[in-house]
Design a protein around this motif. Structure first.
Motif, mmCIF file in Angstrom:
data_model
loop_
_atom_site.group_PDB
_atom_site.id
_atom_site.type_symbol
_atom_site.label_atom_id
_atom_site.label_comp_id
_atom_site.label_asym_id
_atom_site.label_seq_id
_atom_site.Cartn_x
_atom_site.Cartn_y
_atom_site.Cartn_z
ATOM 1 N N ALA A 15 0.865 -1.173 0.000
ATOM 2 C CA ALA A 15 0.000 0.000 0.000
ATOM 3 C C ALA A 15 0.900 1.220 0.000
ATOM 4 C CB ALA A 15 -0.914 0.009 1.221
ATOM 5 N N TRP A 16 0.537 2.207 -0.808
ATOM 6 C CA TRP A 16 1.305 3.459 -0.879
ATOM 7 C C TRP A 16 0.395 4.581 -0.397
ATOM 8 C CZ3 TRP A 16 2.936 6.066 -6.148
ATOM 9 C CH2 TRP A 16 3.727 7.197 -5.876
ATOM 10 N N ILE A 17 0.837 5.293 0.637
ATOM 11 C CA ILE A 17 0.027 6.344 1.233
ATOM 12 C C ILE A 17 0.788 7.662 1.165
ATOM 13 C CG2 ILE A 17 -1.179 7.117 3.313
ATOM 14 C CD1 ILE A 17 -1.302 4.112 4.086
ATOM 15 N N ALA A 18 0.225 8.631 0.442
ATOM 16 C CA ALA A 18 0.828 9.958 0.319
ATOM 17 C C ALA A 18 0.041 10.940 1.174
ATOM 18 C CB ALA A 18 0.815 10.417 -1.134
ATOM 19 N N GLY A 19 0.771 11.785 1.887
ATOM 20 C CA GLY A 19 0.140 12.724 2.801
ATOM 21 C C GLY A 19 0.203 12.220 4.217
ATOM 22 N N VAL A 20 1.362 11.693 4.601
ATOM 23 C CA VAL A 20 1.575 11.179 5.960
ATOM 24 C C VAL A 20 2.404 12.195 6.728
ATOM 25 C CG1 VAL A 20 2.546 9.317 7.357
ATOM 26 C CG2 VAL A 20 1.458 8.792 5.161
ATOM 27 N N GLY A 21 1.917 12.558 7.898
ATOM 28 C CA GLY A 21 2.627 13.511 8.744
ATOM 29 C C GLY A 21 2.784 12.974 10.144
ATOM 30 N N ALA A 22 2.174 13.648 11.101
ATOM 31 C CA ALA A 22 2.314 13.270 12.504
ATOM 32 C C ALA A 22 1.702 11.903 12.775
ATOM 33 C CB ALA A 22 1.641 14.318 13.390
ATOM 34 N N SER A 23 2.227 11.226 13.785
ATOM 35 C CA SER A 23 1.682 9.931 14.193
ATOM 36 C C SER A 23 0.213 10.051 14.561
ATOM 37 C CB SER A 23 2.480 9.374 15.372
ATOM 38 O OG SER A 23 1.912 8.171 15.833
ATOM 39 N N ALA A 24 -0.156 11.175 15.188
ATOM 40 C CA ALA A 24 -1.556 11.417 15.561
ATOM 41 C C ALA A 24 -2.264 12.145 14.427
ATOM 42 C CB ALA A 24 -1.633 12.226 16.850
ATOM 43 N N GLY A 25 -2.315 11.506 13.261
ATOM 44 C CA GLY A 25 -2.950 12.095 12.094
ATOM 45 C C GLY A 25 -3.540 11.004 11.225
ATOM 46 N N LEU A 26 -4.333 11.386 10.235
ATOM 47 C CA LEU A 26 -5.020 10.402 9.414
ATOM 48 C C LEU A 26 -4.058 9.592 8.557
ATOM 49 C CD1 LEU A 26 -7.502 9.036 8.284
ATOM 50 C CD2 LEU A 26 -7.836 11.003 6.761
ATOM 51 N N GLY A 27 -3.054 10.240 7.960
ATOM 52 C CA GLY A 27 -2.124 9.503 7.120
ATOM 53 C C GLY A 27 -1.449 8.366 7.876
ATOM 54 N N ALA A 28 -0.997 8.653 9.088
ATOM 55 C CA ALA A 28 -0.350 7.624 9.904
ATOM 56 C C ALA A 28 -1.342 6.534 10.286
ATOM 57 C CB ALA A 28 0.257 8.248 11.152
#
Length: 251
Positions: A15-28
């Motif tokens: 799976a490739w996920i673009a738009g990952v930031g903080a651990s407490a976020g949707l991308g993570a």
């Protein structure tokens, strides 16, 4: 990507996920959810430190993940990541979660700000899709999922730039669904209609978090469950768009 990581992910479902930031976020949260189902996860964003933290978290939980930093507005960055994935495993899911959240009154909104929101949200979604689709088509199946917002459906101040960009992304997903659905690629758009209970909102608007009360904001892990459900849908009953909101959100 290190050689050890490459060996660990060789011939793996990805799976490739673009738009990952903080651990407490949707991308993570999306990365953790797909990793929990046994997929190797490539996480893309602009902060290598944040990406590394998410990857370490997934690996500590027994999952497989690697950092693939890049700018979603850069065609060369996304092409390079897609090439890396092709030598790593079989892409089954690609998720675009990036957005340019510009906020300003219209007469105070510069052309540069307006364009920047479009570049991240709409152009970025197009470039990501174009980079991911050849791998999904080579697999012969898979899902291409996009994060939308309330602004995808209606515009209001001070979000003229954000709303127009999100509306453009929504139209893009409809075009992609009609073109690639018959080729067994499930393209879906998720309207996140409310505030997400993550680091960004808790940092910028702690008062809003308090006002919403228990379960008054969208839990990132529960949003991620909905994405996994979309990925698992049988093709005789695909959703092209779903909306998610807290129980007490007006709509």
């Amino acid at each position: 990507m290190t050689e050890a990581v490459g060996q660990n992910l060789a011939r793996k479902r990805l799976a490739w996920i673009a738009g990952v930031g903080a651990s407490a976020g949707l991308g993570a949260a999306l990365a953790r959810r797909f990793a929990r189902e046994g997929l190797g996860v490539a996480v893309t964003g602009r902060s290598r430190d944040r990406l590394d933290a998410v990857v370490d978290e997934i690996r500590a939980a027994g999952g497989a993940a690697f950092t693939a930093p890049g700018d979603v507005t850069s065609e060369s960055d996304l092409t390079a990541i897609a090439r890396q994935l092709a030598g790593t495993g079989t892409l089954e899911a690609a998720i675009f979660n990036a957005a340019g959240a510009t906020r300003a009154a219209t007469l105070e909104l510069s052309a540069e700000q307006f364009e920047a929101a479009w570049r991240v949200t709409t152009l970025g979604g197009f470039l990501f899709a174009r980079a991911a689709l050849p791998a999904l088509l080579a697999t012969g199946r898979g899902s291409l999922l996009f994060t939308g917002a309330t602004a995808s459906l209606r515009g209001r101040p001070p979000f003229a730039a954000f709303a127009s960009a999100k509306a453009g992304l929504r139209s893009l997903t409809q075009s992609l669904a009609r073109e690639f659905g018959p080729r067994n690629i499930h393209v879906a758009h998720v309207v996140v209609d409310g505030g997400i209970d993550g680091e960004r909102l808790r940092t910028s608007s702690p008062q809003r978090v308090a006002e919403r009360g228990p379960d008054g904001l969208l839990n990132p892990d529960e949003i991620a469950d909905a994405y996994w459900h979309l990925h698992q849908q049988g093709r005789s009953a695909w959703s092209q768009e779903i909306d998610l909101r807290p129980f007490n959100e007006s709509f």
